[in-house]
Design an enzyme around this catalytic site. Structure first.
Site, PDB file in Angstrom:
ATOM      1  CE1 TYR A   1      -3.981  -2.226   4.751  1.00 27.08           C
ATOM      2  CE2 TYR A   1      -3.289   0.010   4.271  1.00 27.08           C
ATOM      3  CZ  TYR A   1      -3.729  -1.224   3.838  1.00 27.08           C
ATOM      4  OH  TYR A   1      -3.902  -1.452   2.493  1.00 27.08           O
TER       5      TYR A   1
ATOM      6  CB  SER B   1      -0.856   0.003   1.263  1.00 25.05           C
ATOM      7  OG  SER B   1      -1.412   1.279   1.444  1.00 25.05           O
TER       8      SER B   1
HETATM    9  N1  LIG Z   1      -8.625  -0.901  -1.980  1.00 30.59           N
HETATM   10  C1  LIG Z   1      -7.641  -0.022  -1.843  1.00 30.59           C
HETATM   11  O1  LIG Z   1      -7.824   1.181  -2.074  1.00 30.59           O
HETATM   12  C2  LIG Z   1      -6.257  -0.480  -1.443  1.00 30.59           C
HETATM   13  C3  LIG Z   1      -5.233   0.477  -1.366  1.00 30.59           C
HETATM   14  C4  LIG Z   1      -3.956   0.056  -1.016  1.00 30.59           C
HETATM   15  C5  LIG Z   1      -3.700  -1.271  -0.768  1.00 30.59           C
HETATM   16  N2  LIG Z   1      -4.710  -2.190  -0.834  1.00 30.59           N
HETATM   17  C6  LIG Z   1      -4.358  -3.601  -0.559  1.00 30.59           C
HETATM   18  O2  LIG Z   1      -4.709  -4.380  -1.694  1.00 30.59           O
HETATM   19  C7  LIG Z   1      -5.157  -5.666  -1.272  1.00 30.59           C
HETATM   20  C8  LIG Z   1      -6.558  -5.906  -1.792  1.00 30.59           C
HETATM   21  O3  LIG Z   1      -7.397  -4.863  -1.282  1.00 30.59           O
HETATM   22  P1  LIG Z   1      -8.965  -4.798  -1.569  1.00 30.59           P
HETATM   23  O4  LIG Z   1      -9.427  -3.430  -1.220  1.00 30.59           O
HETATM   24  O5  LIG Z   1      -9.242  -5.350  -2.910  1.00 30.59           O
HETATM   25  O6  LIG Z   1      -9.513  -5.800  -0.444  1.00 30.59           O
HETATM   26  P2  LIG Z   1     -11.005  -6.136  -0.055  1.00 30.59           P
HETATM   27  O7  LIG Z   1     -11.223  -5.721   1.373  1.00 30.59           O
HETATM   28  O8  LIG Z   1     -11.983  -5.670  -1.087  1.00 30.59           O
HETATM   29  O9  LIG Z   1     -10.960  -7.730  -0.090  1.00 30.59           O
HETATM   30  C9  LIG Z   1     -10.133  -8.448   0.751  1.00 30.59           C
HETATM   31  C10 LIG Z   1      -9.805  -9.766   0.105  1.00 30.59           C
HETATM   32  O10 LIG Z   1      -8.937 -10.501   0.984  1.00 30.59           O
HETATM   33  C11 LIG Z   1      -9.518 -11.749   1.273  1.00 30.59           C
HETATM   34  N3  LIG Z   1      -9.154 -12.160   2.634  1.00 30.59           N
HETATM   35  C12 LIG Z   1      -9.236 -11.432   3.779  1.00 30.59           C
HETATM   36  N4  LIG Z   1      -8.812 -12.176   4.817  1.00 30.59           N
HETATM   37  C13 LIG Z   1      -8.448 -13.385   4.309  1.00 30.59           C
HETATM   38  C14 LIG Z   1      -7.941 -14.584   4.855  1.00 30.59           C
HETATM   39  N5  LIG Z   1      -7.667 -14.711   6.176  1.00 30.59           N
HETATM   40  N6  LIG Z   1      -7.692 -15.630   4.026  1.00 30.59           N
HETATM   41  C15 LIG Z   1      -7.944 -15.536   2.704  1.00 30.59           C
HETATM   42  N7  LIG Z   1      -8.413 -14.430   2.119  1.00 30.59           N
HETATM   43  C16 LIG Z   1      -8.673 -13.381   2.917  1.00 30.59           C
HETATM   44  C17 LIG Z   1     -11.015 -11.565   1.097  1.00 30.59           C
HETATM   45  O11 LIG Z   1     -11.672 -12.809   0.867  1.00 30.59           O
HETATM   46  C18 LIG Z   1     -11.036 -10.648  -0.117  1.00 30.59           C
HETATM   47  O12 LIG Z   1     -10.839 -11.412  -1.292  1.00 30.59           O
HETATM   48  C19 LIG Z   1      -5.046  -5.677   0.251  1.00 30.59           C
HETATM   49  O13 LIG Z   1      -3.805  -6.216   0.617  1.00 30.59           O
HETATM   50  C20 LIG Z   1      -5.111  -4.206   0.602  1.00 30.59           C
HETATM   51  O14 LIG Z   1      -4.492  -3.947   1.833  1.00 30.59           O
HETATM   52  C21 LIG Z   1      -5.977  -1.831  -1.158  1.00 30.59           C
END
Ligand SMILES: NC(=O)c1ccc[n+]([C@@H]2O[C@H](COP(=O)([O-])OP(=O)(O)OC[C@H]3O[C@@H](n4cnc5c(N)ncnc54)[C@H](O)[C@@H]3O)[C@@H](O)[C@H]2O)c1
Length: 282
Positions: free
Chosen positions: A178, A165
């Site tokens: 985080y 991130s």
């Molecule tokens: N959405 C954003 O703006 C953003 C920004 C920066 C970084 N990220 C990072 O990108 C990645 C994806 O983010 P997102 O927003 O698409 O996430 P999200 O919250 O929409 O989805 C989370 C995903 O992780 C899976 N997950 C959670 N806990 C789990 C576990 N114990 N075992 C297996 N699967 C598990 C869920 O099933 C889901 O597929 C994450 O690592 C997040 O930190 C997201």
């Protein structure tokens, strides 16, 4: 001259955790369109199967949906067995599962007062159980799937992309656990890239910035007017490109890191954040 397109991705076998999330779903569309054979994994198997089916019918791609827990080795081993049975060894791994917990988030941006009644809103009020959960999900949730799936790449080579991130490069206020856990993901990415380079396994990370999605629209924009909230205005003022990102804008960087186009790139963290992490604010 070697290929300048993503042709080499065609037919490769990939596993993506976090496949049912906002970013995972968009990434899966890009991977399917590039001809990758994708095991799209999420916590909930039915949701994973539904999304995989939907994307397969939209793109004509080869996808399967799998339920697994990134913190449970046996569920990861079982997923690996299913992928082997269907397509053979894993060549690409995207560690997309991750997230935050409200208890690991300070309510105040900065601790300005010394009044004991306000202490709970600060760093001193953070729930250490939630703090630990965030570290486990983001750090161990990257370590364990890599141990299980990247084994397949030993000797033959492969690629791992970790979802970090922008908060790992520039800690955002409030999200203490985080930001620190994603910084650990970057460090682990570098460590693994060195350790696994002799096996021709490349390891890089993507650091997404702020994206406007259906899930966070209510946080980033005023529900009634659709105008940016105060926090969004701060984000926009600190983003050189002057807007929030769209999730699909991560697809190009992901395909690049997975494909041979980046064959001399390992141990890097690629920010996709409109310049946010480059700007000091002055
Ligand atoms: N959405 C954003 O703006 C953003 C920004 C920066 C970084 N990220 C990072 O990108 C990645 C994806 O983010 P997102 O927003 O698409 O996430 P999200 O919250 O929409 O989805 C989370 C995903 O992780 C899976 N997950 C959670 N806990 C789990 C576990 N114990 N075992 C297996 N699967 C598990 C869920 O099933 C889901 O597929 C994450 O690592 C997040 O930190 C997201």
């Amino acid at each position: 001259m070697k290929a300048l397109f993503f042709e080499d991705l065609k037919g490769k076998v990939a596993v993506m955790t976090g496949g049912t999330g906002v970013i995972g779903r968009s990434a899966a569309q890009a991977l399917a369109a590039a001809g990758v054979r994708l095991a799209l994994a999420g916590r909930d198997s039915r949701r994973a199967e539904a999304i995989a089916g939907e994307i397969a019918s939209q793109t004509g791609g080869q996808l399967i949906g799998l339920g697994l827990n990134v913190l449970d080795r046996s569920s990861l081993e079982e997923a690996r067995r299913v992928v082997h049975e269907r397509w053979g060894p894993v060549q690409l791994l995207i560690n997309g599962a991750g997230g935050n917990r409200p208890g690991a988030t300070a309510q105040d941006e900065r601790m300005t007062g010394a009044d004991p009644s306000e202490r709970g809103r600060s760093f001193f009020g953070l729930d250490l159980g939630a703090f630990d959960e965030v570290f486990r999900l983001n750090v161990m949730g990257t370590v364990l799937p890599t141990q299980v799936f990247a084994q397949d790449m030993v000797g033959t080579g492969g690629v791992v992309v970790n979802l970090s991130s922008m908060a790992s490069l520039r800690p955002l206020t409030k999200v203490a656990a985080y930001a620190a856990s994603k910084a650990a993901v970057n460090n682990l990415t570098q460590w693994l890239s060195v350790h696994l380079a002799p096996q021709k396994i490349r390891v890089n990370a993507l650091a997404p910035g702020f994206f406007l999605t259906e899930q966070n629209r209510f946080l980033l924009t005023d529900e009634k007017t659709g105008e940016p909230t105060a926090r969004t205005r701060k984000i926009l003022a600190a983003t050189p490109l002057g807007r929030l990102g769209e999730v699909d804008e991560l697809q190009g960087a992901l395909l690049f890191l997975l494909s041979d186009l980046s064959r001399f790139v390992t141990g890097t963290v690629v920010a996709v954040d409109g310049g946010f992490s480059a700007y000091s604010g002055v």
